[in-house]
Design a protein around this motif. Structure first.
Motif, PDB file in Angstrom:
ATOM      1  N   ILE A  39      45.995  40.729 -24.966  1.00 31.51           N
ATOM      2  CA  ILE A  39      45.399  40.018 -23.832  1.00 31.51           C
ATOM      3  C   ILE A  39      45.636  40.878 -22.590  1.00 31.51           C
ATOM      4  CG2 ILE A  39      45.490  37.904 -22.435  1.00 31.51           C
ATOM      5  CD1 ILE A  39      46.597  36.488 -24.978  1.00 31.51           C
ATOM      6  N   LYS A  40      44.556  41.310 -21.946  1.00 29.58           N
ATOM      7  CA  LYS A  40      44.680  42.237 -20.819  1.00 29.58           C
ATOM      8  C   LYS A  40      44.016  41.673 -19.571  1.00 29.58           C
ATOM      9  CE  LYS A  40      44.514  46.277 -23.879  1.00 29.58           C
ATOM     10  NZ  LYS A  40      43.681  47.405 -24.342  1.00 29.58           N
ATOM     11  N   ASN A  41      44.835  41.371 -18.573  1.00 30.60           N
ATOM     12  CA  ASN A  41      44.337  40.980 -17.237  1.00 30.60           C
ATOM     13  C   ASN A  41      43.269  39.891 -17.296  1.00 30.60           C
ATOM     14  OD1 ASN A  41      44.542  44.401 -17.062  1.00 30.60           O
ATOM     15  ND2 ASN A  41      45.882  43.174 -15.781  1.00 30.60           N
ATOM     16  N   VAL A  42      43.521  38.858 -18.106  1.00 26.92           N
ATOM     17  CA  VAL A  42      42.518  37.802 -18.281  1.00 26.92           C
ATOM     18  C   VAL A  42      42.618  36.764 -17.164  1.00 26.92           C
ATOM     19  CG1 VAL A  42      41.868  35.832 -19.743  1.00 26.92           C
ATOM     20  CG2 VAL A  42      42.239  38.089 -20.765  1.00 26.92           C
ATOM     21  N   SER A  43      41.483  36.519 -16.521  1.00 25.82           N
ATOM     22  CA  SER A  43      41.386  35.453 -15.518  1.00 25.82           C
ATOM     23  C   SER A  43      40.211  34.549 -15.882  1.00 25.82           C
ATOM     24  CB  SER A  43      41.182  36.025 -14.111  1.00 25.82           C
ATOM     25  OG  SER A  43      42.312  36.765 -13.704  1.00 25.82           O
ATOM     26  N   LYS A  44      40.353  33.280 -15.523  1.00 19.76           N
ATOM     27  CA  LYS A  44      39.301  32.302 -15.839  1.00 19.76           C
ATOM     28  C   LYS A  44      39.206  31.279 -14.719  1.00 19.76           C
ATOM     29  CE  LYS A  44      38.120  28.575 -19.049  1.00 19.76           C
ATOM     30  NZ  LYS A  44      36.681  28.849 -19.112  1.00 19.76           N
ATOM     31  N   TRP A  45      37.979  30.905 -14.401  1.00 21.83           N
ATOM     32  CA  TRP A  45      37.729  29.883 -13.383  1.00 21.83           C
ATOM     33  C   TRP A  45      36.951  28.723 -13.991  1.00 21.83           C
ATOM     34  CZ3 TRP A  45      37.800  35.032 -12.416  1.00 21.83           C
ATOM     35  CH2 TRP A  45      38.475  35.495 -11.274  1.00 21.83           C
ATOM     36  N   TYR A  46      37.222  27.515 -13.493  1.00 26.31           N
ATOM     37  CA  TYR A  46      36.307  26.377 -13.651  1.00 26.31           C
ATOM     38  C   TYR A  46      35.713  26.152 -12.267  1.00 26.31           C
ATOM     39  CZ  TYR A  46      38.408  25.115 -18.176  1.00 26.31           C
ATOM     40  OH  TYR A  46      38.844  25.120 -19.483  1.00 26.31           O
ATOM     41  N   GLY A  47      34.497  26.640 -12.041  1.00 24.96           N
ATOM     42  CA  GLY A  47      33.939  26.550 -10.685  1.00 24.96           C
ATOM     43  C   GLY A  47      34.794  27.372  -9.729  1.00 24.96           C
ATOM     44  N   ASP A  48      35.314  26.715  -8.693  1.00 21.82           N
ATOM     45  CA  ASP A  48      36.162  27.404  -7.715  1.00 21.82           C
ATOM     46  C   ASP A  48      37.633  27.397  -8.112  1.00 21.82           C
ATOM     47  OD1 ASP A  48      33.948  27.882  -6.146  1.00 21.82           O
ATOM     48  OD2 ASP A  48      34.207  26.061  -4.953  1.00 21.82           O
ATOM     49  N   PHE A  49      37.966  26.647  -9.156  1.00 21.23           N
ATOM     50  CA  PHE A  49      39.380  26.491  -9.525  1.00 21.23           C
ATOM     51  C   PHE A  49      39.777  27.559 -10.540  1.00 21.23           C
ATOM     52  CE2 PHE A  49      42.656  24.404 -12.269  1.00 21.23           C
ATOM     53  CZ  PHE A  49      43.675  24.415 -11.313  1.00 21.23           C
ATOM     54  N   LYS A  50      40.800  28.316 -10.197  1.00 24.76           N
ATOM     55  CA  LYS A  50      41.251  29.391 -11.084  1.00 24.76           C
ATOM     56  C   LYS A  50      42.309  28.842 -12.038  1.00 24.76           C
ATOM     57  CE  LYS A  50      42.146  34.344 -10.765  1.00 24.76           C
ATOM     58  NZ  LYS A  50      42.569  35.458  -9.894  1.00 24.76           N
ATOM     59  N   VAL A  51      41.985  28.825 -13.333  1.00 24.51           N
ATOM     60  CA  VAL A  51      42.920  28.253 -14.314  1.00 24.51           C
ATOM     61  C   VAL A  51      43.807  29.308 -14.978  1.00 24.51           C
ATOM     62  CG1 VAL A  51      41.788  26.093 -14.913  1.00 24.51           C
ATOM     63  CG2 VAL A  51      40.995  28.182 -15.974  1.00 24.51           C
ATOM     64  N   LEU A  52      43.331  30.551 -15.014  1.00 26.39           N
ATOM     65  CA  LEU A  52      44.152  31.656 -15.537  1.00 26.39           C
ATOM     66  C   LEU A  52      44.099  32.807 -14.544  1.00 26.39           C
ATOM     67  CD1 LEU A  52      43.089  31.804 -19.320  1.00 26.39           C
ATOM     68  CD2 LEU A  52      45.156  30.760 -18.374  1.00 26.39           C
ATOM     69  N   THR A  53      45.251  33.383 -14.263  1.00 27.82           N
ATOM     70  CA  THR A  53      45.334  34.453 -13.282  1.00 27.82           C
ATOM     71  C   THR A  53      45.964  35.702 -13.885  1.00 27.82           C
ATOM     72  OG1 THR A  53      45.564  32.825 -11.493  1.00 27.82           O
ATOM     73  CG2 THR A  53      46.213  35.093 -10.991  1.00 27.82           C
ATOM     74  N   ASP A  54      45.128  36.693 -14.169  1.00 26.45           N
ATOM     75  CA  ASP A  54      45.601  38.028 -14.527  1.00 26.45           C
ATOM     76  C   ASP A  54      46.655  37.997 -15.646  1.00 26.45           C
ATOM     77  OD1 ASP A  54      45.208  40.715 -14.079  1.00 26.45           O
ATOM     78  OD2 ASP A  54      46.916  40.898 -12.721  1.00 26.45           O
TER      79      ASP A  54
END
Length: 242
Positions: free
Chosen positions: A4-19
């Motif tokens: 897993i490398k630098n994974v980020s995820k958003w739901y709309g404007d909300f960031k659920v996973l950060t780097d």
């Protein structure tokens, strides 16, 4: 096995996973823990593409999960997933639940699929229940069937998303015992769980998440013995004092 490398995820404007960055070696058992809403389940669902992610990459056995060229159903057939709620088909017998994906996805003949399913049902201690339907089993028994179903696909790795959190306390150990056995047999496992006793017994490493980020990624003894972050210390003090 899993990178897993630098994974980020958003739901709309909300960031659920950060780097988020970590990896799981072949045969390693990694426990992912942290407070509710910290992104644990989201991270593990990204590993087999059940949740899309917007940046970074995840490589499973050399295959990029985020690549548009990747055949995700084929990848998922090689990565076992056990959910919080057992997700068995209520209208099918236990035997048919175990055989269905083998037939549909792997192309196995029905006899072969059922034979394999029954062997795995025996392995999780439930061979006497082969002809029953999910509704006739306890929650712990259904979860063990779900584990057997995942194993029937000959997975290269297993993902567990809080597999005991929907169970009565008495049933938790029967599921954990199966997971411990798998770990001892060398199955590559990534487990989201609050069961710290399980983590202490079989985990090689513990990943601690908070607010969508990986705060600690340490070997088991270091994590329980001397967690570096104040957040992990607070978390452990609350769940280990009882």
């Amino acid at each position: 096995m899993i990178s897993i490398k630098n994974v980020s995820k958003w739901y709309g404007d909300f960031k659920v996973l950060t780097d988020c960055t970590t990896e799981v070696q072949k045969g390693e058992v990694v426990v992912v823990c942290g407070p509710s809403g910290s992104g644990k389940s989201t991270l593990i669902k990204c590993v087999n593409g059940l949740e899309p992610f917007q940046s970074g990459d995840i490589i499973v056995d050399g295959i990029s999960v985020g690549s548009p060229k990747t055949d995700l159903p084929k990848l998922r057939s090689r990565v076992g997933m056990v959910f919080q709620h057992f997700e068995l088909f209520p209208h099918l017998s236990i035997t048919d639940n175990l055989a269905l994906a083998q037939i549909k996805v792997l192309g196995r003949k029905e006899d072969e699929a059922k034979k394999k399913g029954l062997a795995l049902l025996d392995r999780v201690g439930l061979s006497a229940h082969a002809a029953k339907f999910p509704g006739q089993l306890s929650g712990g028994q259904q979860q063990r069937v779900a584990i057997a179903r995942a194993l029937a696909m000959d997975p290269i790795a297993m993902l567990f998303d809080e597999p005991t959190s929907a169970l009565d306390p008495e049933m938790i150990n029967e599921v954990l015992d199966v997971m411990v056995q798998l770990a001892h047999e060398g199955m590559t496992m990534m487990c989201v769980t609050h069961e710290m006793g399980f983590a202490r017994k079989v985990a090689n490493r513990v990943i601690f998440m908070d607010q969508g980020a990986i705060v600690e990624d340490a070997n088991k003894d270091d994590f329980f013995g001397s967690p570096r972050s104040e957040r992990a210390q607070t978390f452990l003090s609350k769940i280990l004092q009882h």
